[in-house]
Design a protein around this motif. Structure first.
Motif, short mmCIF file in Angstrom:
data_model
loop_
_atom_site.label_atom_id
_atom_site.label_comp_id
_atom_site.label_asym_id
_atom_site.label_seq_id
_atom_site.Cartn_x
_atom_site.Cartn_y
_atom_site.Cartn_z
N GLY A 35 0.84 -1.24 -0.01
CA GLY A 35 0.24 0.09 0.05
C GLY A 35 0.80 1.32 0.09
N ASN A 36 2.29 1.16 0.48
CA ASN A 36 2.87 2.44 0.37
C ASN A 36 2.67 3.45 1.23
OD1 ASN A 36 4.87 1.16 -1.59
ND2 ASN A 36 3.62 1.61 -3.18
N LYS A 37 1.95 2.92 2.49
CA LYS A 37 1.52 3.98 3.23
C LYS A 37 2.82 4.60 4.08
CE LYS A 37 -2.77 1.52 4.20
NZ LYS A 37 -3.81 0.69 5.16
N PRO A 38 2.76 6.07 4.15
CA PRO A 38 3.91 6.68 4.67
C PRO A 38 4.27 6.42 6.00
CG PRO A 38 1.97 8.23 4.17
CD PRO A 38 1.64 6.87 3.71
N ASN A 39 3.09 5.80 6.95
CA ASN A 39 3.26 5.73 8.19
C ASN A 39 3.69 4.36 8.63
OD1 ASN A 39 0.65 4.94 7.54
ND2 ASN A 39 -0.04 4.87 9.55
N LEU A 40 3.96 3.77 7.67
CA LEU A 40 4.32 2.12 7.61
C LEU A 40 5.58 1.94 7.27
CD1 LEU A 40 0.79 0.20 7.46
CD2 LEU A 40 2.42 0.84 9.46
N ALA A 41 6.52 0.94 7.64
CA ALA A 41 7.78 0.53 7.10
C ALA A 41 7.43 -0.36 5.72
CB ALA A 41 8.47 -0.42 8.01
N GLN A 42 8.63 -0.54 4.82
CA GLN A 42 8.21 -1.11 3.70
C GLN A 42 7.79 -2.62 3.97
OE1 GLN A 42 11.45 -0.80 0.96
NE2 GLN A 42 10.31 -1.65 -0.69
N TYR A 43 8.58 -3.24 4.91
CA TYR A 43 8.17 -4.71 5.20
C TYR A 43 7.55 -4.56 6.71
CZ TYR A 43 10.87 -6.05 1.24
OH TYR A 43 11.28 -6.22 -0.07
N VAL A 44 6.64 -5.14 6.82
CA VAL A 44 5.83 -5.25 8.35
C VAL A 44 5.26 -6.88 8.30
CG1 VAL A 44 5.00 -2.84 7.87
CG2 VAL A 44 3.53 -4.88 6.88
N ARG A 45 5.17 -6.80 9.89
CA ARG A 45 4.74 -8.40 10.25
C ARG A 45 3.26 -8.34 10.14
NH1 ARG A 45 6.23 -12.86 12.40
NH2 ARG A 45 8.19 -12.20 12.61
N GLY A 46 2.65 -9.54 9.87
CA GLY A 46 1.10 -9.26 9.77
C GLY A 46 0.48 -10.55 9.12
N GLN A 47 -0.66 -10.56 9.07
CA GLN A 47 -1.51 -11.88 8.58
C GLN A 47 -1.93 -11.47 7.10
OE1 GLN A 47 -3.96 -12.21 12.14
NE2 GLN A 47 -3.35 -14.24 12.44
N CYS A 48 -1.81 -12.34 6.43
CA CYS A 48 -2.46 -12.03 5.11
C CYS A 48 -3.69 -12.80 5.04
CB CYS A 48 -1.39 -12.40 3.87
SG CYS A 48 -2.15 -12.10 2.14
N TRP A 49 -4.87 -12.03 4.50
CA TRP A 49 -6.08 -12.52 4.17
C TRP A 49 -6.67 -12.46 2.91
CZ3 TRP A 49 -8.52 -15.40 8.63
CH2 TRP A 49 -7.62 -14.91 9.83
N VAL A 50 -7.22 -13.58 2.42
CA VAL A 50 -7.87 -13.56 1.10
C VAL A 50 -9.34 -13.74 1.32
CG1 VAL A 50 -7.88 -14.52 -1.16
CG2 VAL A 50 -5.65 -14.55 -0.08
N SER A 51 -10.17 -12.77 0.96
CA SER A 51 -11.48 -12.75 0.78
C SER A 51 -12.30 -12.71 -0.29
CB SER A 51 -11.84 -11.43 1.60
OG SER A 51 -11.32 -11.17 2.94
N LEU A 52 -13.42 -13.50 -0.23
CA LEU A 52 -14.29 -13.49 -1.52
C LEU A 52 -15.47 -12.65 -1.11
CD1 LEU A 52 -15.44 -14.76 -3.93
CD2 LEU A 52 -16.22 -16.72 -2.63
N ALA A 53 -16.11 -11.90 -1.93
CA ALA A 53 -17.12 -11.05 -1.68
C ALA A 53 -18.06 -11.02 -2.94
CB ALA A 53 -16.80 -9.66 -1.36
N TRP A 54 -19.25 -10.84 -2.65
CA TRP A 54 -20.27 -10.46 -3.79
C TRP A 54 -20.83 -9.29 -3.90
CZ3 TRP A 54 -24.57 -14.80 -4.53
CH2 TRP A 54 -25.57 -14.66 -5.79
N VAL A 55 -20.72 -8.60 -5.10
CA VAL A 55 -21.13 -7.32 -5.26
C VAL A 55 -22.51 -6.96 -5.69
CG1 VAL A 55 -20.42 -5.11 -6.25
CG2 VAL A 55 -18.58 -6.71 -5.57
N ILE A 56 -23.21 -6.34 -4.87
CA ILE A 56 -24.64 -6.12 -5.26
C ILE A 56 -24.70 -4.59 -5.32
CG2 ILE A 56 -25.57 -7.94 -4.62
CD1 ILE A 56 -26.79 -6.59 -2.31
N ARG A 57 -25.98 -3.99 -6.02
CA ARG A 57 -26.50 -2.67 -5.77
C ARG A 57 -27.46 -2.46 -4.70
NH1 ARG A 57 -24.16 1.24 -8.74
NH2 ARG A 57 -22.90 0.80 -10.39
#
Length: 200
Positions: free
Chosen positions: A90-112
Motif C-alpha cells: 500500500g506504500n503507506k507513509p506511516n508504515l515500514a516497507q516490510y511489516v509483520r502481519g497476517q495475509c487474508w484472502v477474501s471473497l465477496a459478492w457485489v450488489i447494488r
C-alpha cells in the motif's frame, strides 16, 4: 433469523450486531443473539453457503460479480497464526516497507443497494505463507466452496494482478466463470510463436 442479523451487520456502516438488531426485524430478544455468537457452534462454510442461497433468493442479477482481494492485518506477535513478514504494497507513509502481519484472502459478492455498490463478504481464508502462490491457492479454495450454488448462472470474477496467472484463470474458466483483471506487463498468458528461420 441469525442470517438476517449477519446481513444487517454487514450493511450497517459500523458493522456492529447491536446496530443490525435495530435495522432488521428480529424474532428474539437481543441477548439471545449475543449468547449464540459467544457460545454457539456452527460451520462457517455452511453459514456462507446458506448466505449465498439467501442472496440468490433475494437479489436478482443477470450477471453475478464476485470479487477476490487480499488484505494485510498488522501483528506484533510471532505466535499469531500465519504471522509473517510481508511487503507493504500500500506504500503507506506511516508504515515500514516490510511489516509483520497476517495475509487474508477474501471473497465477496457485489450488489447494488440504493444505486450504490455494496460488497457482501462470503468467506475469508488466512494465507499461511508470504508467496503469491499461496494467495492463488486460497482464492481457488474460496471459489470451490460456493461455485456449485452458482451453477448455470453467468458469473464474473474480479481480481487484481497478483491472481491473473494461467493456473487461476484456467480454473475459473473450467467452472464457466469469466475472469476480469489487469495483467502485469511482465506476465505472459500465451506462448511466443516459433521464430522463423532465415529464408522462410
Amino acid at each position: 433469523t441469525f442470517i438476517e442479523l449477519l446481513i444487517g451487520a454487514m450493511l450497517t456502516p459500523a458493522g456492529f450486531v447491536t446496530e443490525a438488531y435495530w435495522v432488521v426485524t428480529m424474532r428474539n430478544h437481543w441477548s439471545s443473539y449475543y449468547k449464540w455468537l459467544q457460545k454457539g457452534h456452527w460451520s462457517w462454510l455452511g453459514l456462507s453457503r446458506q448466505f449465498v442461497r439467501l442472496i440468490l433468493k433475494v437479489v436478482k442479477q443477470e450477471v453475478i460479480h464476485l470479487v477476490i482481494d487480499d488484505t494485510l492485518t498488522l501483528r506484533a506477535s510471532k505466535k499469531a497464526p500465519g504471522s509473517q513478514i510481508h511487503h507493504q504494497h500500500g506504500n503507506k507513509p506511516n508504515l515500514a516497507q516490510y511489516v509483520r502481519g497476517q495475509c487474508w484472502v477474501s471473497l465477496a459478492w457485489v450488489i447494488r443497494r440504493e444505486k450504490q455498490p455494496v460488497a457482501l463478504p462470503l468467506l475469508t481464508r488466512l494465507v499461511p505463507g508470504i508467496s503469491n502462490t499461496g494467495k492463488r491457492v486460497a482464492a481457488k479454495t474460496l471459489i470451490r466452496a460456493v461455485y456449485r450454488l452458482l451453477d448455470g448462472r453467468k458469473v464474473r470474477v474480479l481480481v487484481d494482478g497478483w491472481y491473473m496467472r494461467r493456473i487461476f484463470i484456467e480454473s475459473m474458466l473450467a467452472r464457466g466463470f469469466d475472469v476480469i483483471g489487469q495483467v502485469r506487463i511482465d506476465t505472459r498468458l500465451y506462448d511466443e510463436p516459433p521464430k522463423r528461420k532465415k529464408g522462410q
